[in-house]
Design a protein around this motif. Structure first.
Motif, short mmCIF file in Angstrom:
data_model
loop_
_atom_site.label_atom_id
_atom_site.label_comp_id
_atom_site.label_asym_id
_atom_site.label_seq_id
_atom_site.Cartn_x
_atom_site.Cartn_y
_atom_site.Cartn_z
N ASN A 156 -2.26 4.84 1.57
CA ASN A 156 -2.19 4.93 3.33
C ASN A 156 -2.80 6.08 3.52
O ASN A 156 -3.91 5.98 4.60
CB ASN A 156 -1.26 4.74 3.91
CG ASN A 156 -1.12 4.22 5.57
OD1 ASN A 156 -1.43 2.90 5.63
ND2 ASN A 156 -0.10 4.67 6.07
N ALA A 158 -7.13 0.87 -0.49
CA ALA A 158 -6.85 0.33 0.19
C ALA A 158 -6.99 -1.32 1.06
O ALA A 158 -6.73 -2.52 1.10
CB ALA A 158 -5.34 0.56 1.38
N PRO A 211 -7.53 5.50 2.30
CA PRO A 211 -7.02 4.13 2.95
C PRO A 211 -8.38 3.09 2.82
O PRO A 211 -8.10 1.73 2.40
CB PRO A 211 -7.90 4.11 4.97
CG PRO A 211 -7.82 5.59 4.48
CD PRO A 211 -7.81 6.30 3.06
N ILE A 239 1.05 -1.06 -0.27
CA ILE A 239 0.02 0.12 0.10
C ILE A 239 0.96 1.17 -0.43
O ILE A 239 1.79 1.80 1.41
CB ILE A 239 -0.82 0.32 1.05
CG1 ILE A 239 -1.63 -0.86 1.17
CG2 ILE A 239 -2.23 1.26 1.30
CD1 ILE A 239 -2.79 -1.22 -0.15
#
Length: 245
Positions: free
Chosen positions: A12, A19, A16, A7
């Motif tokens: 990140n 991800a 997120p 990631i």
């Protein structure tokens, strides 16, 4: 197989949800996924700015985190391309070579390794695809329109499996959005004009969402959409392929 989930740092920090969608999608498809918690930046920003010699610690840490997995998968074409082309180790070049060959962008992994032929996703919206330069011309995820060759598109192949989704045709289907990493800082006016052109193309052709394999491009386009108070939204392709709404 066991997959190491890579990631990138900006995913990140800012996205997120992309991800998480990547993780959930791979798990739905029966993949054993491991997230190495010590991972950090792959070094692309430094390399793109002419300081690749300062990425040695990034390379070392990447190998420590990912070299033992069967595959490494990331929801970012630009970071994957950087690792494929620039990951090196003066102490263990063979390990770096093997690791480079095991790194895949998510769409590339789904089509080329898993050979996915059906999905349970539902996304009842009109969607325009932004072909990122790294994905298109670096990873060859789709055929470049300037070439006299048979067309193909791995993102389209997967999106066509999503129930309710309608792909819109763009006037200029693989034009750069103008982000270009630090280019958008050094050449702000040019970058913004290119981004506005891409947004206009999607809006003109009726897109409700703009998707891509690169969140850096989507971040650039999303900023323009927000400033124009547009109802069009930017969403990473992993979120669509994992969608059940």
């Amino acid at each position: 197989m066991t997959v190491g989930l890579f990631i990138p740092c900006y995913v990140n920090q800012f996205y997120p949800q992309a991800a998480i969608a990547t993780l959930q999608l791979l798990q739905k498809l029966g993949v054993d996924v491991v997230y190495p918690p010590r991972q950090t930046c792959c070094g692309q920003p430094m390399a793109n700015s002419g300081f690749e010699h300062l990425t040695q610690d990034c390379n070392r840490l990447f190998l420590e985190n990912f070299s033992e997995f069967d595959y490494i998968v990331a929801p970012s074409a630009s970071c994957v391309l950087h690792v494929k082309q620039h990951l090196h180790s003066p102490d263990n070049p063979a390990l770096a070579d093997r690791t480079r060959s095991n790194v895949y962008e998510l769409v590339e992994f789904l089509t080329d390794v898993l050979k996915v032929d059906q999905l349970t996703a539902r996304f009842p919206h009109k969607v325009g695809i932004h072909q990122s330069c790294h994905g298109l011309r670096g990873l060859y995820l789709a055929q470049m329109s300037e070439l006299n060759a048979a067309p193909f598109s791995k993102p389209v192949q997967l999106l066509n499996m999503v129930d309710g989704l309608e792909l819109v045709d763009l006037d200029r289907p693989d034009e750069c959005c103008g982000f270009g990493g630090t280019f958008c800082v050094a050449e702000e006016a040019v970058s913004v004009k290119m981004g506005k052109d891409r947004v206009t193309d999607h809006m003109k052709n009726g897109a409700e969402y703009i998707t891509s394999v690169d969140l850096s491009c989507l971040m650039h386009l999303e900023g323009i959409l927000h400033r124009n108070r547009s109802a069009v939204k930017a969403v990473h392709i992993a979120e669509i392929l994992n969608a059940t709404l």
